[in-house]
Write a protein that holds these residues in place. Structure first.
Motif, short mmCIF file in Angstrom:
data_model
loop_
_atom_site.label_atom_id
_atom_site.label_comp_id
_atom_site.label_asym_id
_atom_site.label_seq_id
_atom_site.Cartn_x
_atom_site.Cartn_y
_atom_site.Cartn_z
N PRO A 308 0.66 -1.25 -0.21
CA PRO A 308 -0.13 0.07 0.06
C PRO A 308 0.90 1.41 0.01
CG PRO A 308 -0.75 -1.55 1.67
CD PRO A 308 0.57 -2.17 1.15
N LEU A 309 2.04 1.18 0.59
CA LEU A 309 2.67 2.59 0.65
C LEU A 309 3.54 2.77 -0.82
CD1 LEU A 309 4.45 4.49 2.45
CD2 LEU A 309 6.22 2.87 2.65
N LEU A 310 3.92 1.84 -1.33
CA LEU A 310 4.54 1.61 -2.77
C LEU A 310 3.57 2.19 -3.90
CD1 LEU A 310 7.21 -0.82 -2.84
CD2 LEU A 310 7.54 1.60 -2.31
N LEU A 311 2.44 1.04 -3.70
CA LEU A 311 1.44 1.15 -5.05
C LEU A 311 -0.01 1.92 -4.93
CD1 LEU A 311 1.97 -2.50 -6.10
CD2 LEU A 311 3.45 -0.53 -6.76
N GLY A 312 -0.29 2.12 -3.47
CA GLY A 312 -1.30 2.60 -3.24
C GLY A 312 -2.43 1.94 -2.43
N GLU A 313 -3.43 2.33 -1.99
CA GLU A 313 -4.54 1.45 -1.18
C GLU A 313 -5.09 0.47 -2.14
OE1 GLU A 313 -4.41 0.66 2.02
OE2 GLU A 313 -3.00 2.28 2.68
N GLN A 314 -5.40 0.89 -3.31
CA GLN A 314 -6.22 0.19 -4.55
C GLN A 314 -5.35 -0.95 -4.70
OE1 GLN A 314 -4.32 2.74 -4.95
NE2 GLN A 314 -3.56 2.85 -7.01
N TRP A 315 -4.38 -1.35 -4.42
CA TRP A 315 -3.34 -2.61 -4.73
C TRP A 315 -3.44 -3.51 -3.43
CZ3 TRP A 315 -2.37 -3.62 -9.74
CH2 TRP A 315 -2.22 -2.76 -10.41
N SER A 316 -4.57 -3.42 -2.63
CA SER A 316 -4.41 -4.06 -1.42
C SER A 316 -4.47 -5.56 -1.69
CB SER A 316 -5.34 -3.79 -0.27
OG SER A 316 -6.72 -3.80 -0.83
N GLN A 317 -5.47 -5.88 -2.70
CA GLN A 317 -5.38 -7.49 -3.02
C GLN A 317 -4.27 -7.99 -3.49
OE1 GLN A 317 -9.10 -8.53 -5.30
NE2 GLN A 317 -9.68 -6.40 -4.98
N ALA A 318 -3.20 -7.54 -3.74
CA ALA A 318 -1.93 -8.06 -4.25
C ALA A 318 -0.87 -8.40 -3.09
CB ALA A 318 -1.41 -7.00 -5.25
N VAL A 319 -1.22 -7.95 -2.02
CA VAL A 319 -0.53 -8.22 -0.83
C VAL A 319 -0.29 -9.85 -0.33
CG1 VAL A 319 -0.16 -8.08 1.83
CG2 VAL A 319 -0.97 -5.97 0.52
N GLY A 320 -1.52 -10.51 -0.43
CA GLY A 320 -1.37 -11.95 -0.21
C GLY A 320 -0.44 -12.74 -1.39
N PRO A 321 -0.89 -12.60 -2.48
CA PRO A 321 0.20 -13.25 -3.55
C PRO A 321 1.52 -12.73 -3.42
CG PRO A 321 -1.45 -11.93 -4.69
CD PRO A 321 -1.68 -12.18 -3.29
N PHE A 322 1.68 -11.53 -3.05
CA PHE A 322 3.24 -11.07 -3.05
C PHE A 322 4.08 -11.62 -1.95
CE2 PHE A 322 6.25 -7.67 -1.46
CZ PHE A 322 6.97 -7.81 -2.52
N GLN A 323 3.32 -11.66 -0.83
CA GLN A 323 3.87 -12.22 0.39
C GLN A 323 4.36 -13.80 0.14
OE1 GLN A 323 1.68 -12.54 4.14
NE2 GLN A 323 3.45 -11.45 5.08
N VAL A 324 3.48 -14.47 -0.39
CA VAL A 324 3.66 -15.79 -0.59
C VAL A 324 4.86 -16.14 -1.71
CG1 VAL A 324 2.68 -18.05 -1.46
CG2 VAL A 324 1.34 -16.62 0.11
N LEU A 325 4.88 -15.34 -2.50
CA LEU A 325 5.70 -15.40 -3.78
C LEU A 325 7.20 -14.80 -3.08
CD1 LEU A 325 3.90 -13.78 -6.86
CD2 LEU A 325 4.73 -16.24 -6.63
#
Length: 483
Positions: A308-325
């Protein structure tokens, strides 16, 4: 400073600059464009990657690792890549109606032909890159890469700000590839000869064929996630997954892929002189895995606040897959070092056989994760990365007479500290429950780094390995690895 030292230093600086440009592209374009825009381009990118693979089919790698490459052989490779690149571009343009029908996205009718231009341009550029690398002109490689990527980002940002939408993303690789071809052609001033049969080119093509088939299997494994997400959930969810995956690949592609251009010809020259490269490969594996594990450790522990800090709050759904990857990224360096060993030992056919085992496994695990959403797909991909490592080592011990236990023990010296540091840092961050995104990201990064090196030094022999890795870095910069 010698030419080799200048070239090695330029390569390192160039890679940092290229990483910075890629990172800026991820952050800035994500803030200016919608997830759907990235999803649309990602739908075509799968088939663009397939076209790139068919265009090269292992030829640049075969030329790069060859102990000796004549001008006629290089010319034959040049014409083969150029013709195949043009053919792949035409084919992708012709099948664009099928892609639009497959995804039920009429916008792909124009996106696919526009992006196919990069196939024709990069086909002509592939052998120029090999020629510069074999001539140790790493300064030229670094400068041209940075200039091309930087100019393309400027054009893309202008387009995004001007309201081009997804066309800003489409134009970016076209500009980068065209400029890269022009710059490297002008610097190399190499005129390829007309193609001729013979000249022992067939043997190199056969090596390239084995490598190309192995890369084809890797393509299927590495792109099945994008394909199935796009087919099942459309460009929106694919956009979230694509940004997570692109951010995950920044450290890996920025370090491992370019380093192959240096490592293969350098280590091949050492083997040609009768020297064993295994000791050096173990040191390189530890150095690379430590650096990449630390980067992915920080990303995984701070993902909830970092994205959210880098991309913005609209990208919150990307957090889960990013953390796993990012957790799967702990294994990133191991596969690359194993790949180098197969090529250095002349075991391209065995590399193909290995991929016949590991890549279908990756496809199966990704499909198993599909019912659990994009985070489940990411988990399947990360798990496959982890399982492929011991399989690679077993294969090397059988076909290349390598001490696989030595590679395994060296790998554990970075995996154990990374795993322990992740668990400890997450516990502390959750217990502190700090507000905002900036403070948890900074504190998490500091804690993860401290825990990582603390555990590494505490392991018996850890300090000596870390000291050896630090001594290796300046040697890598000066390209005096094998002296």
């Amino acid at each position: 400073m010698s030419r080799g030292a200048r070239g090695g230093a330029a390569l390192i600086v160039g890679q940092f600059l290229k990483l910075a440009i890629q990172f800026a592209s991820l952050v800035l374009l994500s803030r200016l464009l919608a997830p759907e825009d990235f999803g649309l381009v990602a739908m075509v990118s799968v088939f663009l990657a397939l076209g790139s693979l068919l265009r090269d089919f292992g030829m640049p790698t075969a030329a790069l690792q060859a102990k000796r490459l004549t001008d006629q052989q290089a010319s034959n490779f040049f014409w083969a890549s150029t013709v195949l690149g043009i053919a792949a571009a035409v084919l992708l343009s012709l099948v664009s109606p099928l892609l639009a029908s497959l995804y039920a996205e009429p916008r792909l009718l124009l996106i696919a032909p526009a992006m196919s231009v990069t196939l024709a341009l990069s086909g002509a550029q592939a052998q120029l890159q090999v020629q510069l690398a074999r001539a140790s002109r790493f300064t030229s490689l670094a400068v041209t890469d940075v200039v091309a990527q930087g100019a393309a980002l400027v054009v893309a940002l202008f387009g995004a700000a001007a309201g081009w939408g997804y066309w800003a993303i489409v134009v970016q690789p076209v500009v980068a590839t065209a400029l890269l071809l022009l710059l490297r052609a002008s610097l190399l001033a190499w005129i390829p000869r007309l193609p001729r049969r013979g000249h022992e080119t067939g043997a190199l093509f056969r090596v390239g064929w084995d490598i190309g088939l192995a890369q084809l299997l890797a393509f299927a494994a590495n792109n099945v996630d994008t394909l199935v997400i796009g087919l099942r959930w459309g460009p929106g969810q694919l956009g979230f997954y694509n940004r997570a995956f692109q951010l995950y690949t920044v450290p890996r592609s920025g370090v491992l892929d370019p380093l192959t251009q240096v490592a293969l010809p350098t280590l091949s020259a050492a083997v040609e002189r009768g020297r064993k490269a295994s000791d050096l490969l173990l040191r390189i594996q530890f150095t690379l895995s430590a650096a990449l594990s630390l980067a992915y450790l920080i990303a995984a522990t701070t993902a909830d606040w970092l994205l959210p800090l880098l991309l913005g709050e609209q990208w919150s759904q990307a957090v889960g897959p990013f953390q796993v990857l990012a957790l799967g990224g702990f294994f990133a360096a191991f596969g690359t070092v194993s790949y180098w060993v197969f090529l250095l030992e002349g075991k391209s056919r065995q590399l193909l056989y290995l991929h016949l085992v590991t890549k279908p496994m990756m496809v199966a695990l990704v499909l198993c994760g599909l019912p659990f959403g994009i985070t489940g797909v990411a988990a399947g991909y990360a798990l496959a990365q982890a399982l492929a490592w011991p399989i690679n080592l077993f294969w090397l011990s059988r076909v290349a007479q390598q001490d696989s236990w030595a590679y395994f023990r060296t790998g554990l010296r970075t995996l154990v500290p990374a795993g322990v540091a992740f668990a400890l840092t997450r516990v502390v961050l959750v217990s502190l429950d700090m507000p905002g995104d900036v403070a948890p990201t900074i504190v998490g990064s500091i804690l993860a780094t401290a825990f990582f090196f603390g555990v590494m030094v505490a392991i018996p022999g850890g300090y000596s390995h870390l000291a050896a890795a630090l001594r290796l870095v300046p040697l890598m910069v000066r390209r005096r690895l094998l002296e």
